[in-house]
Design a protein around this motif. Structure first.
Motif, short mmCIF file in Angstrom:
data_model
loop_
_atom_site.label_atom_id
_atom_site.label_comp_id
_atom_site.label_asym_id
_atom_site.label_seq_id
_atom_site.Cartn_x
_atom_site.Cartn_y
_atom_site.Cartn_z
N ALA A 13 3.40 -69.62 -8.72
CA ALA A 13 3.89 -70.73 -9.53
C ALA A 13 4.29 -70.27 -10.93
CB ALA A 13 2.85 -71.83 -9.61
N ALA A 14 3.58 -69.29 -11.46
CA ALA A 14 3.85 -68.80 -12.82
C ALA A 14 4.95 -67.75 -12.86
CB ALA A 14 2.57 -68.22 -13.41
N GLY A 15 5.35 -67.25 -11.72
CA GLY A 15 6.38 -66.21 -11.71
C GLY A 15 6.09 -65.17 -10.65
N ILE A 16 6.36 -63.95 -10.98
CA ILE A 16 6.16 -62.86 -10.04
C ILE A 16 4.67 -62.68 -9.79
CG2 ILE A 16 6.44 -60.39 -9.68
CD1 ILE A 16 8.99 -60.50 -11.21
N ALA A 17 4.29 -62.64 -8.53
CA ALA A 17 2.88 -62.49 -8.16
C ALA A 17 2.39 -61.08 -8.48
CB ALA A 17 2.71 -62.79 -6.68
N GLN A 18 1.11 -60.96 -8.61
CA GLN A 18 0.49 -59.68 -8.93
C GLN A 18 0.84 -58.61 -7.90
OE1 GLN A 18 -1.07 -59.06 -11.77
NE2 GLN A 18 -1.37 -56.94 -11.21
N LEU A 19 0.87 -58.97 -6.62
CA LEU A 19 1.19 -58.00 -5.57
C LEU A 19 2.59 -57.43 -5.78
CD1 LEU A 19 0.68 -56.53 -2.92
CD2 LEU A 19 1.46 -58.59 -1.72
N THR A 20 3.53 -58.29 -6.10
CA THR A 20 4.91 -57.83 -6.32
C THR A 20 4.96 -56.89 -7.51
OG1 THR A 20 5.71 -59.91 -5.40
CG2 THR A 20 7.28 -58.59 -6.65
N LYS A 21 4.28 -57.24 -8.59
CA LYS A 21 4.25 -56.38 -9.78
C LYS A 21 3.66 -55.02 -9.44
CE LYS A 21 2.44 -59.75 -12.38
NZ LYS A 21 1.80 -60.44 -13.52
N LYS A 60 15.35 -68.09 -13.11
CA LYS A 60 13.95 -67.66 -12.86
C LYS A 60 13.75 -66.22 -13.30
CE LYS A 60 12.96 -70.56 -8.90
NZ LYS A 60 12.69 -70.58 -7.45
N PHE A 61 14.69 -65.36 -12.92
CA PHE A 61 14.57 -63.96 -13.30
C PHE A 61 14.59 -63.79 -14.82
CE2 PHE A 61 15.76 -63.10 -8.88
CZ PHE A 61 14.94 -62.02 -8.59
N ARG A 62 15.39 -64.58 -15.52
CA ARG A 62 15.43 -64.49 -16.98
C ARG A 62 14.10 -64.89 -17.61
NH1 ARG A 62 21.50 -66.88 -18.14
NH2 ARG A 62 22.58 -64.90 -17.85
N VAL A 63 13.45 -65.89 -17.04
CA VAL A 63 12.13 -66.28 -17.53
C VAL A 63 11.15 -65.13 -17.32
CG1 VAL A 63 10.16 -67.82 -17.12
CG2 VAL A 63 12.47 -68.76 -17.24
N TRP A 64 11.19 -64.52 -16.15
CA TRP A 64 10.30 -63.39 -15.87
C TRP A 64 10.59 -62.22 -16.80
CZ3 TRP A 64 11.43 -63.81 -9.97
CH2 TRP A 64 10.78 -64.93 -9.47
N LEU A 65 11.86 -62.02 -17.12
CA LEU A 65 12.23 -60.92 -18.00
C LEU A 65 11.63 -61.11 -19.39
CD1 LEU A 65 13.82 -58.28 -18.13
CD2 LEU A 65 15.83 -59.61 -18.81
N SER A 66 11.45 -62.35 -19.81
CA SER A 66 10.89 -62.63 -21.13
C SER A 66 9.38 -62.36 -21.18
CB SER A 66 11.17 -64.08 -21.54
OG SER A 66 10.43 -64.98 -20.75
N GLN A 67 8.77 -62.18 -20.03
CA GLN A 67 7.34 -61.89 -19.97
C GLN A 67 7.13 -60.37 -20.06
OE1 GLN A 67 6.10 -63.62 -16.26
NE2 GLN A 67 6.69 -65.68 -16.89
N ASP A 68 5.96 -59.97 -20.47
CA ASP A 68 5.64 -58.55 -20.58
C ASP A 68 5.14 -58.06 -19.22
OD1 ASP A 68 5.17 -56.02 -21.58
OD2 ASP A 68 3.19 -56.54 -22.36
N LEU A 69 6.06 -57.60 -18.38
CA LEU A 69 5.71 -57.19 -17.02
C LEU A 69 5.75 -55.69 -16.83
CD1 LEU A 69 7.70 -59.97 -15.14
CD2 LEU A 69 5.25 -59.92 -15.62
N GLY A 70 6.09 -54.97 -17.87
CA GLY A 70 6.16 -53.51 -17.77
C GLY A 70 7.58 -53.04 -17.54
N PRO A 71 7.84 -51.77 -17.86
CA PRO A 71 9.21 -51.25 -17.81
C PRO A 71 9.81 -51.19 -16.41
CG PRO A 71 7.64 -49.50 -18.35
CD PRO A 71 6.88 -50.79 -18.36
N VAL A 72 9.05 -50.85 -15.40
CA VAL A 72 9.59 -50.74 -14.05
C VAL A 72 9.98 -52.11 -13.52
CG1 VAL A 72 9.10 -50.03 -11.67
CG2 VAL A 72 8.28 -48.64 -13.57
N VAL A 73 9.11 -53.09 -13.70
CA VAL A 73 9.39 -54.45 -13.24
C VAL A 73 10.56 -55.03 -14.03
CG1 VAL A 73 8.45 -56.77 -12.93
CG2 VAL A 73 6.99 -54.78 -12.53
#
Length: 101
Positions: A13-21, A60-73
């Motif tokens: 619900a919050a975005g990319i799941a931990q498994l995907t990251k 959705k992807f733009r919202v995720w991009l604004s989060q600190d998900l690391g360089p690879v993600v």
């Protein structure tokens, strides 16, 4: 190498799941892993204009991009946004063409 990511695990619900990251962070250098994750994000159905559907995914992807998900993600997300931009442009051209036929 077979890589399977279920839809339930790919997006939370919050975005990319931990498994995907984790998959992207550990195996994101492997093209088939990135492609498999991408395919999972783009599976499913929709109604209406494809360009509108693709814009929703891009948002959705733009919202995720604004989060600190690391360089690879973040790199994977940027690549997906670029692909969506190309798809949106093509679909808008096709939709315009269909409108005038």
């Amino acid at each position: 190498m077979n890589t399977v990511v279920t839809k339930r695990r790919a997006v939370s619900a919050a975005g990319i799941a931990q498994l995907t990251k984790e998959l992207l962070n550990r195996y994101g250098s492997i093209r088939s892993v990135r492609n498999g994750i991408s395919a999972n994000f783009f599976s499913g159905g929709f109604t209406g204009l494809r360009s509108v559907h693709l814009r929703g995914k891009r948002d959705k992807f733009r919202v995720w991009l604004s989060q600190d998900l690391g360089p690879v993600v973040s790199q994977w997300i940027e690549e997906e946004i670029e692909e969506l931009d190309r798809g949106i442009e093509l679909e808008e051209i096709n939709e315009e063409r269909e409108h005038f036929e």
